[in-house]
Design a protein around this motif. Structure first.
Motif, PDB file in Angstrom:
ATOM      1  N   LEU A  46       7.948 -52.190  30.478  1.00 55.95           N
ATOM      2  CA  LEU A  46       7.086 -52.428  31.682  1.00 55.95           C
ATOM      3  C   LEU A  46       7.348 -53.620  32.602  1.00 55.95           C
ATOM      4  CD1 LEU A  46       3.578 -52.092  29.615  1.00 55.95           C
ATOM      5  CD2 LEU A  46       4.674 -50.460  31.137  1.00 55.95           C
ATOM      6  N   LEU A  47       7.996 -54.654  31.926  1.00 58.21           N
ATOM      7  CA  LEU A  47       8.393 -55.906  32.458  1.00 58.21           C
ATOM      8  C   LEU A  47       9.663 -55.564  33.600  1.00 58.21           C
ATOM      9  CD1 LEU A  47       8.121 -59.089  32.825  1.00 58.21           C
ATOM     10  CD2 LEU A  47      10.074 -59.174  31.181  1.00 58.21           C
ATOM     11  N   ILE A  48      10.606 -54.725  33.255  1.00 60.30           N
ATOM     12  CA  ILE A  48      11.620 -54.416  33.882  1.00 60.30           C
ATOM     13  C   ILE A  48      11.087 -53.781  35.329  1.00 60.30           C
ATOM     14  CG2 ILE A  48      13.457 -52.557  34.160  1.00 60.30           C
ATOM     15  CD1 ILE A  48      13.745 -53.134  30.922  1.00 60.30           C
ATOM     16  N   GLY A  55      11.471 -56.973  41.850  1.00 61.72           N
ATOM     17  CA  GLY A  55      11.418 -56.393  43.221  1.00 61.72           C
ATOM     18  C   GLY A  55      10.186 -56.556  43.864  1.00 61.72           C
ATOM     19  N   TYR A  56       9.836 -55.749  44.784  1.00 62.51           N
ATOM     20  CA  TYR A  56       8.501 -55.812  45.750  1.00 62.51           C
ATOM     21  C   TYR A  56       7.486 -54.997  44.809  1.00 62.51           C
ATOM     22  CZ  TYR A  56      11.106 -57.528  49.733  1.00 62.51           C
ATOM     23  OH  TYR A  56      11.907 -58.315  50.557  1.00 62.51           O
ATOM     24  N   ASP A  57       6.239 -55.680  44.979  1.00 63.10           N
ATOM     25  CA  ASP A  57       5.092 -54.969  44.492  1.00 63.10           C
ATOM     26  C   ASP A  57       4.394 -54.181  45.453  1.00 63.10           C
ATOM     27  OD1 ASP A  57       3.675 -56.623  46.036  1.00 63.10           O
ATOM     28  OD2 ASP A  57       2.902 -57.768  44.360  1.00 63.10           O
ATOM     29  N   ARG A  86       8.957 -60.196  43.529  1.00 65.23           N
ATOM     30  CA  ARG A  86       8.934 -60.978  42.068  1.00 65.23           C
ATOM     31  C   ARG A  86      10.259 -60.741  41.620  1.00 65.23           C
ATOM     32  NH1 ARG A  86       4.442 -56.589  40.323  1.00 65.23           N
ATOM     33  NH2 ARG A  86       6.421 -55.387  41.067  1.00 65.23           N
ATOM     34  N   PHE A  87      10.517 -61.704  40.616  1.00 63.83           N
ATOM     35  CA  PHE A  87      11.631 -62.046  39.657  1.00 63.83           C
ATOM     36  C   PHE A  87      12.687 -61.647  40.126  1.00 63.83           C
ATOM     37  CE2 PHE A  87       7.811 -60.557  37.251  1.00 63.83           C
ATOM     38  CZ  PHE A  87       7.718 -61.970  36.545  1.00 63.83           C
ATOM     39  N   ASP A 116      16.190 -57.392  45.137  1.00 59.60           N
ATOM     40  CA  ASP A 116      14.954 -57.203  46.238  1.00 59.60           C
ATOM     41  C   ASP A 116      14.203 -55.770  45.668  1.00 59.60           C
ATOM     42  OD1 ASP A 116      15.365 -59.764  46.781  1.00 59.60           O
ATOM     43  OD2 ASP A 116      16.071 -58.879  48.845  1.00 59.60           O
ATOM     44  N   ALA A 117      15.237 -54.612  45.627  1.00 60.91           N
ATOM     45  CA  ALA A 117      14.651 -53.520  45.444  1.00 60.91           C
ATOM     46  C   ALA A 117      14.374 -52.870  43.999  1.00 60.91           C
ATOM     47  CB  ALA A 117      15.823 -52.379  45.956  1.00 60.91           C
TER      48      ALA A 117
END
Length: 506
Positions: A175-177, A181-183, A189-190, A198-199
């Motif tokens: 889930l963390l992976i 990138g963008y929400d 994020r991250f 970014d993607a």
């Protein structure tokens, strides 16, 4: 339903799609025939080649691999005494002894016939129960879907061979992976300041790296079985005694039906798959048999129970994948990835929005089963030779295909580095005995879980709504129950292990 199925059948019956199903079945059988290659590996290798295809062609190819892979494990199991896939372990118990006494063709023929019937029965289960479950799940709102995904993840983690905590951590890592990138609100994020993050991470390179890379490295580490095969002369001149097989199968009606239904039912449960179905079916066949003492000595009952059940998993596993958007097992998670990459979201609306594609899956399973029987019966001696390919040759070729497939996704070299990066991560987790299935399902379901969770909180900001809605509360209770049951089961296993160790020391 009949109209869209006929329309789908006309699409699947086109020469180009039939050729793709044939290629898929052949590749699946080859993958299943090679010890250690597995059905999942075969599907992952073929996955990238579906990008340039239309959805029907891509799904038809993958279904062909799926059907062929589950039946291919019988070849090395019977000829070498080594299961080609984990879902054909119990096939070895009776298939290999039958081959050792000079009847390899009979063992292979019984297995192929049972696989064919098992697939047909599982398709009937899919056709009947898929739309019913989809209709029922139409009343699911974001709260119910969120709770259902959590239940699926905890169930998979709980079935991770006694490693509950590791399974839950693996699911959480998956889930963390997906949060890189963008929400959904375009917040970054991250990314750690790296523009190429970014993607986020593409699903395909992550899945191939985590599972395929670690599996291949593990195969190279353990070449003991291969050395055993290398010193063993295998007679690949196999002839199929068709009349004898027909007589054997005539006395296996109840066993075949029971094993096929067990395979379909187990396949529909998230996180189980062909291996669990294999052992459950074999155990039940032995318990209901009039001659249980013959199991393990080369009886047709054991081969039928094993092969009918693991092939029946195919149709059963499609039920939650198509109707709920919850993969039944690891190959189904990859199949779900194919649909997502083609812009199709599995779930209850799929039966209304893409009925032709659903019908194409039904038709591909049926046609794939027929092609599988013909290929196995006429080309079995060649598949037996393929099962002897050394891992030293196989591993570099498969890694090269995986890298090419990852690059072809976006023509981006970064995806190849993602594959190898997550390959190292997957290999280290495998060495630490961390189950990889919960991790991959976390990657597949992560985006949907986040989307549904935030949608639920936007509609009602109170977390208590998850407990006040009956179905949502039920799924959360089942998730909690699966964790508690797994803890109880783990303690029971540990107690038996300590008692066995104490008695051994005494």
């Amino acid at each position: 339903m009949a109209d869209f199925f006929l329309q789908a059948l006309s699409l699947v019956s086109s020469p180009s799609v039939l050729l793709l199903i044939l290629i898929g079945v052949l590749f699946g059988i080859v993958g299943g025939s090679i010890p250690g290659f597995t059905v999942t590996m075969a599907i992952l290798v073929v996955f990238p080649f579906t990008f340039a295809m239309d959805p029907v062609s891509g799904v038809a190819l993958m279904v062909g691999v799926f059907v062929g892979g589950y039946s291919g494990g019988i070849v090395s199991g019977v000829m070498l005494g080594i299961p080609g896939t984990p879902s054909s372990i119990t096939t070895v118990y009776d298939g290999y002894p039958m081959a050792q006494r000079g009847e390899p063709g009979r063992a292979l023929g019984i297995g192929v016939a049972a696989s064919f019937i098992g697939t047909l029965i599982s398709v009937a289960v899919l056709v009947y129960f898929g739309p019913l479950i989809a209709h029922f799940s139409m009343q699911f709102r974001p709260w119910e879907i969120t709770a259902l995904i959590l239940f699926a993840l905890t169930l998979v983690a709980g079935l991770s061979q006694g490693a509950l905590l590791k399974g839950l951590l693996a699911a959480a890592l998956g889930l963390l992976i997906t949060t890189v990138g963008y929400d959904r609100n375009s917040n970054l994020r991250f990314d750690f300041g790296f523009p190429f993050l970014d993607a986020g991470f593409e699903m395909l390179p992550v899945m191939i790296g985590i599972f395929a890379f670690s599996q291949l490295m593990g195969n190279l580490e353990d070449l003991r079985d291969e050395s055993r095969v290398a010193g063993q002369k295998v007679d690949t001149n196999v002839s199929i005694p068709y009349r004898r097989i027909a007589q054997d199968m005539a006395g296996q009606k109840v066993n075949t039906l029971r094993s096929s239904l067990i395979g379909s039912l187990v396949g529909a449960l998230p996180g189980t798959g062909g291996t669990v179905a294999n052992f459950v079916s074999y155990d039940q066949a032995k318990k209901f048999s009039r001659h249980p003492e013959r199991f393990g000595t080369g009886t047709p009952d054991g081969i039928v129970a094993s092969e009918a059940s693991n092939s029946a998993v195919a149709g059963g596993a499609f039920v939650p994948t198509l109707a709920l958007g919850i993969p039944g097992d690891l190959p189904m998670a990859i199949m779900m990835g194919v649909l997502i990459l083609h812009g199709i979201t599995p779930g209850p609306l799929m039966f209304e929005q893409n009925p032709v594609l659903v019908g194409a899956i039904y038709a591909s399973l049926l046609i794939g089963a027929v092609i599988m029987v013909l290929c196995q019966l006429f080309l079995v001696r060649w598949f037996a030779k393929i099962s002897l390919i050394p891992q030293q040759i196989l591993v570099p070729v498969v890694l090269m295909l995986c890298a090419i497939g990852s690059y072809a996704l976006n023509n981006n070299l970064f995806d190849v580095w993602v594959l190898f990066g997550f390959g190292v991560v997957g290999y280290l987790l495998w060495k630490a005995r961390v189950p990889l299935t919960p991790l991959i399902l976390g990657v597949v379901l992560g985006n949907n879980l986040e989307r549904q969770l935030f949608r639920a909180l936007e509609l009602d900001s109170s977390w208590l709504t998850f407990l006040t809605r009956p179905l949502s509360a039920l799924f959360l209770a089942l998730a909690l129950a699966s964790v508690i049951f797994s803890l109880y089961q783990n303690r029971k296993i540990e107690r038996h292990r300590r008692e066995a160790a104490a008695s051994h020391d005494a």
